[in-house]
Scaffold this motif. Structure first.
Motif, PDB file in Angstrom:
ATOM      1  N   ARG A  24      -7.653 -11.135  -1.084  1.00 32.73           N
ATOM      2  CA  ARG A  24      -7.287  -9.633  -1.410  1.00 32.73           C
ATOM      3  C   ARG A  24      -8.690  -8.766  -1.045  1.00 32.73           C
ATOM      4  O   ARG A  24      -8.430  -7.728  -0.678  1.00 32.73           O
ATOM      5  CB  ARG A  24      -6.504  -9.258  -2.641  1.00 32.73           C
ATOM      6  CG  ARG A  24      -5.377 -10.143  -2.796  1.00 32.73           C
ATOM      7  CD  ARG A  24      -4.329  -9.582  -3.998  1.00 32.73           C
ATOM      8  NE  ARG A  24      -5.195  -9.320  -5.431  1.00 32.73           N
ATOM      9  CZ  ARG A  24      -5.686 -10.096  -6.129  1.00 32.73           C
ATOM     10  NH1 ARG A  24      -5.429 -11.512  -6.264  1.00 32.73           N
ATOM     11  NH2 ARG A  24      -6.213  -9.959  -7.154  1.00 32.73           N
ATOM     12  N   ARG A  32      -0.714  -7.575  -1.672  1.00 35.21           N
ATOM     13  CA  ARG A  32       0.117  -8.636  -1.579  1.00 35.21           C
ATOM     14  C   ARG A  32      -0.449  -9.622  -0.393  1.00 35.21           C
ATOM     15  O   ARG A  32      -0.386  -9.182   0.735  1.00 35.21           O
ATOM     16  CB  ARG A  32       1.494  -8.215  -1.512  1.00 35.21           C
ATOM     17  CG  ARG A  32       2.405  -9.635  -1.531  1.00 35.21           C
ATOM     18  CD  ARG A  32       3.739  -9.173  -1.578  1.00 35.21           C
ATOM     19  NE  ARG A  32       4.233  -8.457  -0.623  1.00 35.21           N
ATOM     20  CZ  ARG A  32       5.133  -7.629  -0.249  1.00 35.21           C
ATOM     21  NH1 ARG A  32       5.734  -7.589  -1.868  1.00 35.21           N
ATOM     22  NH2 ARG A  32       5.588  -6.739   0.559  1.00 35.21           N
ATOM     23  N   LEU A  92       3.599 -15.747  -2.418  1.00 34.29           N
ATOM     24  CA  LEU A  92       3.032 -14.422  -2.274  1.00 34.29           C
ATOM     25  C   LEU A  92       2.459 -14.199  -3.619  1.00 34.29           C
ATOM     26  O   LEU A  92       2.791 -14.524  -4.761  1.00 34.29           O
ATOM     27  CB  LEU A  92       4.195 -13.499  -1.981  1.00 34.29           C
ATOM     28  CG  LEU A  92       4.967 -13.855  -0.816  1.00 34.29           C
ATOM     29  CD1 LEU A  92       6.033 -12.534  -0.789  1.00 34.29           C
ATOM     30  CD2 LEU A  92       4.284 -13.783   0.323  1.00 34.29           C
ATOM     31  N   THR A 133       0.425 -10.873  -5.744  1.00 34.22           N
ATOM     32  CA  THR A 133       0.226  -9.456  -5.533  1.00 34.22           C
ATOM     33  C   THR A 133      -0.780  -9.055  -6.813  1.00 34.22           C
ATOM     34  O   THR A 133      -0.608  -9.580  -7.949  1.00 34.22           O
ATOM     35  CB  THR A 133       1.908  -8.763  -5.943  1.00 34.22           C
ATOM     36  OG1 THR A 133       2.437  -8.829  -4.734  1.00 34.22           O
ATOM     37  CG2 THR A 133       1.172  -7.126  -5.700  1.00 34.22           C
TER      38      THR A 133
END
Length: 276
Positions: A79, A114, A256, A258
């Motif tokens: 990220r 995400r 996934l 986030t």
């Protein structure tokens, strides 16, 4: 050789980032370990070098642990690096390439990102384990913890499920579990306490790094292994010492993740002085 660096983190899981996209950098495992040292270097949980990606991706992210070993995946760093490339390009979607595969990342609202961390790999050869066995129940115990589940998220993970995380001496038993003969490439060891069908607490002993405030791939493994055990649904908030990640294990097998990113500071380092 003096180089600019950036110190970033995701939930306190921190990284030193160097940019080697234009010119390859002479970063050996020993030098990476010297930079990662919190007393004699800059200090970080993982050391990241950006490299030219080739076709199909926006950046290649090379990851080294504080002991100099190379890691295949790091969710929080994914990220962070995606946010850097997005700032450069103005795009809201970035593909980060790693030795474990390509990871698409998209910008959401409120400073969240995400990442599609790819499919969880559940076979014993994929983790990998030393011999054939059911990865949902490993014959492994240390003291009061036993019966973990395992999977690979580009790196090997085992997750123990415990009644009270505060009673688990993670720092004492983590090193032995990481190096257990069951894991020929060592393993990241997670300890999870289920709070609700959509929430758990997690502490990770990271392979090559030790205790960290957060571990993105460890959170991926935790929701996969917990859902396989019937303990949580496919979406859950994973609370680690550094904060929360929202996790989802999609029906197609992809996980996934986030969460936020942050830059702590920037500076320059003398690569020759940190020769390891």
């Amino acid at each position: 050789m003096t180089l600019p660096f950036r110190k970033m983190h995701g939930l306190g899981n921190d990284f030193v980032v160097l940019d080697g996209r234009a010119t390859p950098l002479p970063v050996t495992p020993a030098r990476a370990a010297a930079i990662a040292d919190r007393h004699f270097g800059i200090g970080c949980d993982q050391f990241i070098v950006l490299e030219a990606p080739g076709e199909g991706a926006d950046v290649f992210m090379r990851i080294r642990n504080p002991d100099g070993s190379e890691a295949g995946a790091c969710g929080n760093a994914t990220r962070c690096i995606a946010s850097l490339v997005a700032a450069e390009t103005g795009r809201d979607r970035v593909v980060v390439r790693t030795i474990a595969g390509d990871l698409p990342v998209e910008r959401l609202e409120d400073g969240l990102w995400r990442a599609d961390m790819g499919p969880a790999r559940l076979g014993w050869q994929d983790v990998p384990l030393a011999r054939a066995m059911d990865t949902l129940h490993l014959p492994l115990a240390r003291g009061a913890v036993a019966d973990p589940a395992a999977c690979s998220m580009g790196n090997p993970h085992a997750t123990f499920f415990v009644r009270d995380l505060d009673l688990v001496p993670v720092a004492e038993i983590g090193p032995g579990l990481e190096h257990d003969p069951l894991f020929p490439q060592r393993a990241n060891i997670g300890f999870a306490e289920i709070l609700a069908p959509d929430r758990m607490r997690l502490v990770i002993w990271e392979r090559g790094a030790g205790l960290t405030l957060a571990c993105g791939s460890g959170a991926c493994a935790a929701i996969v292994n917990a859902h396989r055990r019937g303990l949580v649904g496919r979406r859950a908030t994973v609370t680690m010492p550094g904060g929360d990640l929202l996790m989802e294990w999609r029906a197609d097998g992809h996980v996934l993740m986030t969460g936020p990113v942050a830059t702590a500071f920037t500076g320059t380092l003398d690569l020759d002085a940190l020769a390891g």
